[in-house]
Design a protein around this motif. Structure first.
Motif, PDB file in Angstrom:
ATOM      1  N   ASP A   1      -1.974  -6.165   0.915  1.00 24.82           N
ATOM      2  CA  ASP A   1      -2.475  -5.166  -0.032  1.00 24.82           C
ATOM      3  C   ASP A   1      -1.370  -4.564  -0.889  1.00 24.82           C
ATOM      4  O   ASP A   1      -1.534  -4.408  -2.104  1.00 24.82           O
ATOM      5  N   CYS A   2      -0.235  -4.208  -0.285  1.00 23.52           N
ATOM      6  CA  CYS A   2       0.824  -3.584  -1.084  1.00 23.52           C
ATOM      7  C   CYS A   2       1.446  -4.589  -2.047  1.00 23.52           C
ATOM      8  O   CYS A   2       1.787  -4.245  -3.186  1.00 23.52           O
ATOM      9  N   LEU A   3       1.602  -5.833  -1.610  1.00 25.97           N
ATOM     10  CA  LEU A   3       2.132  -6.860  -2.504  1.00 25.97           C
ATOM     11  C   LEU A   3       1.189  -7.118  -3.669  1.00 25.97           C
ATOM     12  O   LEU A   3       1.611  -7.197  -4.828  1.00 25.97           O
ATOM     13  N   ALA A   4      -0.094  -7.244  -3.351  1.00 22.26           N
ATOM     14  CA  ALA A   4      -1.085  -7.585  -4.371  1.00 22.26           C
ATOM     15  C   ALA A   4      -1.241  -6.483  -5.414  1.00 22.26           C
ATOM     16  O   ALA A   4      -1.646  -6.752  -6.547  1.00 22.26           O
ATOM     17  N   ALA A   5      -0.934  -5.232  -5.037  1.00 20.45           N
ATOM     18  CA  ALA A   5      -1.134  -4.103  -5.945  1.00 20.45           C
ATOM     19  C   ALA A   5      -0.053  -3.983  -7.011  1.00 20.45           C
ATOM     20  O   ALA A   5      -0.234  -3.275  -8.007  1.00 20.45           O
ATOM     21  N   CYS A   6       1.061  -4.682  -6.831  1.00 20.00           N
ATOM     22  CA  CYS A   6       2.201  -4.503  -7.723  1.00 20.00           C
ATOM     23  C   CYS A   6       1.906  -5.023  -9.135  1.00 20.00           C
ATOM     24  O   CYS A   6       1.564  -6.205  -9.306  1.00 20.00           O
ATOM     25  N   PRO A   7       2.060  -4.194 -10.163  1.00 21.64           N
ATOM     26  CA  PRO A   7       1.797  -4.640 -11.536  1.00 21.64           C
ATOM     27  C   PRO A   7       2.713  -5.775 -12.003  1.00 21.64           C
ATOM     28  O   PRO A   7       2.344  -6.536 -12.901  1.00 21.64           O
TER      29      PRO A   7
ATOM     30  N   HIS B   1       7.495  -0.346  -1.866  1.00 22.50           N
ATOM     31  CA  HIS B   1       6.915  -0.858  -0.622  1.00 22.50           C
ATOM     32  C   HIS B   1       7.958  -1.572   0.235  1.00 22.50           C
ATOM     33  O   HIS B   1       7.603  -2.193   1.242  1.00 22.50           O
ATOM     34  N   THR B   2       9.205  -1.522  -0.163  1.00 24.90           N
ATOM     35  CA  THR B   2      10.389  -2.082   0.505  1.00 24.90           C
ATOM     36  C   THR B   2      10.511  -3.593   0.345  1.00 24.90           C
ATOM     37  O   THR B   2      11.504  -4.178   0.781  1.00 24.90           O
ATOM     38  N   ASN B   3       9.530  -4.243  -0.266  1.00 24.76           N
ATOM     39  CA  ASN B   3       9.626  -5.680  -0.524  1.00 24.76           C
ATOM     40  C   ASN B   3      10.361  -5.926  -1.838  1.00 24.76           C
ATOM     41  O   ASN B   3      10.448  -5.046  -2.691  1.00 24.76           O
TER      42      ASN B   3
END
Length: 373
Positions: free
Chosen positions: A237-243, A149-151
């Motif tokens: 959303d993309c940050l929160a999805a990261c395992p 996600h580039t973060n």
């Protein structure tokens, strides 16, 4: 370096790493492609500062080492809980309290002063306020890796942390880069509500809700309004999805702990904010910088997505707003919630006097859509 690391921890930093100033040779080509594809949207300053952004040595020719630091701001509750209540508003976790620039930069300056006092040299400190590619530099310094996600992602901190940098003329021992640990996971890509990732490790800001709600001026493009749901400032959303967030730490810095009134606030309260109330509520907050009009525009889009007809009176009061982007968003929100007769009544009152082409188009589009039956 041991004293510097100890002082960094005492100042609230959760990680420190060092990279040589020439540690990101891949950055210029990646940045050039990002800009050539138009993925920076209206953020013209990214193109204007391309050379300095791509290479720390162009930004400051004397730099020899870059000290990268991380400070966690992780939430202590579900960061996406607001999505279950469409009449509430979603504010990105990082913006639920004080502006991190003010917090992190002061600590960086104190740490940089210690470095100069102990080892000499010259220093410059940056916190997302200059053309510095913090994430590639942080990866090179071993703080984590840029995920799909580039973060930046850390095996120790997850995804929720701010970055700051100290540029120095000293040649400091480097920590070495972190490897990519994403594997075949695509949870962050699949979580994006607007498909803002054309490919892994590539972001198109034109489709990103964070860009649209914060940096974008003017009407929110129609194709993204429904996908925004009730996200009014940023998108996690993309940050929160990261395992890897199973290792994330909740914010320890008091000024980064979420204010209760900014965790799922009611849309009904936010629509009514005048300029003075907006400035008071968000004093010291990063939200203040987008201004009341852009903020209320976002709130009105969320109101249109809420299904809450109780918001119609507040929306109607915004149809006469001074700002065209607020008026346009109010028209769209009204079209989503109001019966056709009410919409047509308001249209007959406001359309003839409307001189903004975009707002006029909203009235005409709203009258034609089936939601107003």
């Amino acid at each position: 370096m041991a004293a510097l690391r100890a002082r960094a921890a005492a100042l609230g930093f959760d990680a420190l790493g060092v990279a040589p100033s020439d540690a990101i040779p891949q950055a210029p080509a990646r940045l050039r492609r990002f800009l050539a594809d138009g993925h920076h949207a209206t953020m013209a300053w990214m193109a204007e500062t391309e050379a300095r952004r791509a290479d720390p040595r162009v930004l400051w020719p004397q730099v020899r080492s870059v000290i990268m630091l991380a400070m966690t701001y992780g939430p202590d509750t579900d960061p996406l809980a607001h999505l279950a209540d469409p009449s509430s508003a979603g504010i990105s976790v990082y913006a639920r309290n004080r502006d991190y620039h003010d917090i992190v930069k002061g600590r960086l300056k104190e740490l940089a002063s210690l470095l100069v006092a102990r080892a000499g040299g010259d220093v410059k400190v940056f916190v997302d306020t200059a053309p510095v590619m913090e994430k590639p530099l942080a990866e090179a310094a071993g703080l984590g890796w840029q995920g799909r996600h580039t973060n930046l992602v850390s095996r120790r901190l997850g995804s929720w942390f701010f970055l700051g940098s100290i540029f120095t003329t000293l040649d400091l021992p480097a920590d070495g880069p972190e490897a990519d640990h994403c594997g075949s996971c695509r949870a962050c890509l699949d979580a994006c509500p607007t498909d803002a990732f054309p490919a892994p490790y590539r972001l198109d800001a034109r489709r990103c809700i964070s860009y649209l709600t914060i940096e974008h001026d003017g009407p929110i493009p129609v194709e993204f309004r429904k996908a925004m749901a009730n996200r009014i400032y940023g998108c996690d959303d993309c940050l929160a999805a990261c395992p890897w967030n199973k290792f994330a730490q909740a914010a320890r810095e008091a000024k980064l702990v979420a204010r209760s009134d900014l965790v799922a606030p009611r849309l009904a309260d936010l629509i009514e904010l005048d300029d003075a109330a907006f400035r008071q509520k968000f004093a010291g907050s990063p939200i203040k910088r987008i201004g009341r009009d852009r903020f209320v525009r976002n709130v009105l889009v969320a109101a249109g997505n809420s299904g809450d007809v109780g918001l119609i009176p507040a929306i109607r009061r915004r149809l006469s707003a001074d700002s065209s982007q607020v008026r346009g968003a109010a028209v769209w929100a009204l079209a989503q919630l109001a019966p056709k007769a009410l919409f047509e009544q308001e249209k007959s009152t406001h359309l003839a006097a409307e001189d903004d082409p975009a707002v006029r188009a909203e009235w005409l589009a709203g009258a034609a859509q089936p939601h107003c039956q």
